[in-house]
Design a protein around this motif. Structure first.
Motif, PDB file in Angstrom:
ATOM      1  N   THR A 189      36.126 -31.285  44.430  1.00  0.00           N
ATOM      2  CA  THR A 189      35.896 -32.716  44.644  1.00  0.00           C
ATOM      3  C   THR A 189      35.432 -33.327  43.336  1.00  0.00           C
ATOM      4  OG1 THR A 189      35.272 -32.362  46.957  1.00  0.00           O
ATOM      5  CG2 THR A 189      34.628 -34.447  45.960  1.00  0.00           C
ATOM      6  N   VAL A 190      36.053 -34.458  42.987  1.00  0.00           N
ATOM      7  CA  VAL A 190      35.663 -35.186  41.775  1.00  0.00           C
ATOM      8  C   VAL A 190      35.031 -36.503  42.211  1.00  0.00           C
ATOM      9  CG1 VAL A 190      36.454 -36.200  39.611  1.00  0.00           C
ATOM     10  CG2 VAL A 190      37.576 -34.150  40.494  1.00  0.00           C
ATOM     11  N   LYS A 191      33.846 -36.796  41.663  1.00  0.00           N
ATOM     12  CA  LYS A 191      33.125 -38.012  42.022  1.00  0.00           C
ATOM     13  C   LYS A 191      32.721 -38.777  40.760  1.00  0.00           C
ATOM     14  CE  LYS A 191      31.013 -36.042  46.212  1.00  0.00           C
ATOM     15  NZ  LYS A 191      29.719 -35.813  46.917  1.00  0.00           N
ATOM     16  N   VAL A 192      32.625 -40.100  40.909  1.00  0.00           N
ATOM     17  CA  VAL A 192      32.076 -40.926  39.833  1.00  0.00           C
ATOM     18  C   VAL A 192      30.574 -40.996  40.023  1.00  0.00           C
ATOM     19  CG1 VAL A 192      32.009 -43.200  38.759  1.00  0.00           C
ATOM     20  CG2 VAL A 192      34.172 -42.310  39.641  1.00  0.00           C
ATOM     21  N   GLU A 193      29.848 -40.526  39.013  1.00  0.00           N
ATOM     22  CA  GLU A 193      28.383 -40.568  39.048  1.00  0.00           C
ATOM     23  C   GLU A 193      27.870 -41.062  37.700  1.00  0.00           C
ATOM     24  OE1 GLU A 193      26.966 -36.690  40.085  1.00  0.00           O
ATOM     25  OE2 GLU A 193      27.652 -36.815  42.174  1.00  0.00           O
ATOM     26  N   SER A 194      27.210 -42.212  37.718  1.00  0.00           N
ATOM     27  CA  SER A 194      26.644 -42.804  36.502  1.00  0.00           C
ATOM     28  C   SER A 194      27.701 -42.978  35.413  1.00  0.00           C
ATOM     29  CB  SER A 194      25.481 -41.946  35.977  1.00  0.00           C
ATOM     30  OG  SER A 194      24.474 -41.824  36.962  1.00  0.00           O
ATOM     31  N   GLY A 195      28.896 -43.384  35.825  1.00  0.00           N
ATOM     32  CA  GLY A 195      29.961 -43.653  34.867  1.00  0.00           C
ATOM     33  C   GLY A 195      30.667 -42.434  34.347  1.00  0.00           C
TER      34      GLY A 195
END
Length: 601
Positions: free
Chosen positions: A72-78
């Motif tokens: 899973t790939v997530k956007v976290e803090s840019g």
């Protein structure tokens, strides 16, 4: 499949209508890789799931994902955070993964993609960029531009056009939306894949340069010049205005009541009494007009269109397409009221604006083209717009390509018609290295052959058959002329026919005895023309009535229904004999009479 196909054909129009590039691909461009941002299917996501059918690594050789694994790939803090199950295993500004085995596929939110995949953050969302070989890219494009089960020759023509279009953009990062070409990754179709494989590396060129391989769904029977559609471009030698008899001539029409809501019995000072219960008469175009108004100054407003006094198009190009239009809308906005709460009528008037604006307002799925027909307003209370085609009409007609293929034309003939003065060449070899500049098609200069011409007549039905054989698919017209050369009948007019045995039927009921000439004219896909003629002799048997009054009957017995009456000395045409009865014709009536009362002339 029919509905699915139509949907995809509509996509093809938008792709090319909104994107008309001015640049030429550099002659030295050797790369066969495309870079495609995934937007269409994926959308804007802050979390995506990745699975693979094989092992993938990062450029430094570090393992990224094993076959069958899920990440899973997530956007976290840019940044991009990668998780395996619930455990974070890495954080990157951006990263690229490559298959260890070229045949492996990377599934992004359950859609498989070939090649390498770059991941970055764009506008706060995950934006994958697929680095894919042009041939794999084309396989992912064609079934989304043309129904995959259409004739293989039409699919080949579409494939070559799509490949040519794509290679003009290989120096930039494109996306998978209608702004370029809709791309679906490895989620293709075996039939369209076959078309890609059988035309591998083939592109269309003019004067050694890749052409603007424009296409639309249906040209309405007439192709258009690029400079008539995009006025900032110069006319291109390989795009022209000409009649296309193979196009399906998709017909569209818009019919609207000028008055949508009768306000004569509405109290504008008390809208609460009727606003929610009153609706416009039209449910197809009016919603589009409201959406346009909401996008142009009336955002999130509750409104009602009361009248459409004007909706018209004008100023036709040399190709017959309109370039200007006018519209007037009278409407009410729920929160635009006087100090006392009375609704204030609003009016929008646009006069002689670009036809594209009118089409945008009423809906591109309603006004499907600019090839508008001249309508006669029979009802002054209504507005009627009619037209032919779906799309801009420049370059290849997809329905025309299908019909040509089904009539026996090859992809070379299809491309030769829609992109004249061009050559199909193999841009790269199987190894994908450099232009091969190998001509694939030469101009067809041979006229069709029309042979085995036979004629036969049936005086009982007063019809003659004209049969013949074509050696190739062609558009055929059959005309019959009298001894003075005057055309008396056109049994076949501009009909698209396959190669092989064909026939036409001529009804000679209304002509006199004599010798007539039937001329068969065939035009092939390269506009080569051939005409041949044959003689047909009409010799009808006539007779005179000897009885004072003679009944014409429906059948050959005296109790049958009487269908007409003949008088003494009237001349009749004898169509057939059945026992002691003649079947005769006089004027527009025919029936049976006793042969004893007819004396042959």
């Amino acid at each position: 499949m029919k509905m699915r196909g139509l949907k995809y054909i509509c996509m093809a129009f938008f792709i090319l209508f909104t994107a008309f590039p001015a640049h030429e691909a550099a002659a030295a461009e050797k790369s066969t890789e495309m870079k495609v941002k995934l937007k269409n299917y994926l959308g804007n996501q802050t979390t995506v799931t990745i699975m693979a059918t094989g092992d993938y690594q990062m450029p430094d050789g570090k393992d990224f994902i094993k076959s069958g694994e899920e990440l899973t790939v997530k956007v976290e803090s840019g940044k991009l955070a990668i998780y395996k199950l619930a455990k974070k295993i890495g954080t990157y500004d951006s990263f690229t993964v490559m298959p260890v085995n070229e045949a492996s596929l990377l599934n992004v939110n359950n859609r498989p993609y070939p090649g390498s995949m770059e991941f970055m953050v764009e506008g706060g969302y995950i934006r994958p960029i697929n680095h894919v070989h042009i041939e794999e890219y084309v396989k992912g494009v064609v079934p989304r531009e043309m129904p995959a089960l259409w004739h293989i020759e039409a699919l080949k023509a579409q494939t070559i056009a799509a490949r040519t279009y794509a290679l003009r953009y290989q120096s930039t990062v494109i996306d998978d939306t209608v702004s370029y070409q809709v791309y679906g990754g490895a989620d293709g179709h075996p039939h369209s894949n076959l078309a890609a494989e059988q035309t591998k590396g083939l592109v269309i060129k003019h004067d050694g340069k890749l052409i603007e391989a424009l296409f639309s769904s249906s040209n309405g029977g007439m192709t258009e010049l690029n400079s008539n559609v995009w006025t900032n471009g110069e006319p291109l030698d390989y795009l022209a205005i000409k009649v296309d008899p193979f196009d399906s001539k998709t017909r569209w029409s818009i019919e609207l009541d000028k008055q949508q809501i009768n306000l004569s019995d509405k109290d504008l000072s008390k809208p609460a009494d009727w606003w929610t219960s009153v609706k416009e008469k039209d449910t197809t175009v009016v919603p589009n007009l409201k959406i346009w108004l909401q996008r142009n100054g009336y955002s999130k407003k509750d409104m009602k269109i009361t009248d459409i006094p004007v909706l018209s198009v004008s100023d036709k190009t040399s190709g017959g397409r309109v370039t200007k239009g006018s519209i007037q809308l009278n409407f009410l906005v729920r929160d635009i009221v006087t100090d006392t709460g009375e609704l204030v009528p609003q009016t929008l008037i646009l006069t002689n604006v670009a036809a594209s604006k009118i089409r945008e307002m009423v809906g591109t799925d309603k006004m499907k083209s600019y090839l508008a027909l001249d309508s006669k307003q029979a009802n002054p209370d209504k507005i009627v717009l009619e037209g032919l085609g779906f799309g801009h009409g420049v370059g290849m007609s997809q329905y025309g390509a299908r019909n040509r293929a089904e009539a026996g034309q090859t992809y070379q003939e299809i491309i030769g018609f829609y992109y004249p003065n061009t050559t199909i060449v193999r841009e790269y070899s199987d190894g994908g290295a450099g232009p091969a500049a190998e001509p694939v098609v030469n101009k067809d200069t041979a006229a069709p052959k029309i042979t085995n011409i036979l004629t036969s007549g049936n005086y009982s039905t007063e019809k003659a058959s004209i049969s013949y054989n074509l050696n190739e698919a062609a558009v055929v017209t059959v005309q019959v002329a009298d001894s003075k050369g005057k055309v008396v009948a056109t049994p076949t007019k501009g009909k698209s026919l396959r190669k092989g045995d064909q026939s036409a039927t001529w009804n000679f009921a209304n002509v006199t005895n004599g010798t007539y000439t039937a001329t068969i004219t065939a035009i092939d896909g390269s506009n080569n023309k051939k005409s041949v003629s044959t003689k047909i002799t009409v010799k009808k048997t006539t007779g005179n009535v000897t009885a004072t009054v003679l009944n014409m009957r429906e059948k050959t017995n005296t109790t049958s229904k009487i269908v007409g009456q003949l008088k003494k000395n009237q001349t009749v045409t004898i169509l057939a004999q059945q026992g002691n009865w003649y079947k005769v014709k006089q004027g527009n009536k025919s029936g049976y009479v006793s042969k004893a009362y007819i004396k042959k002339s």
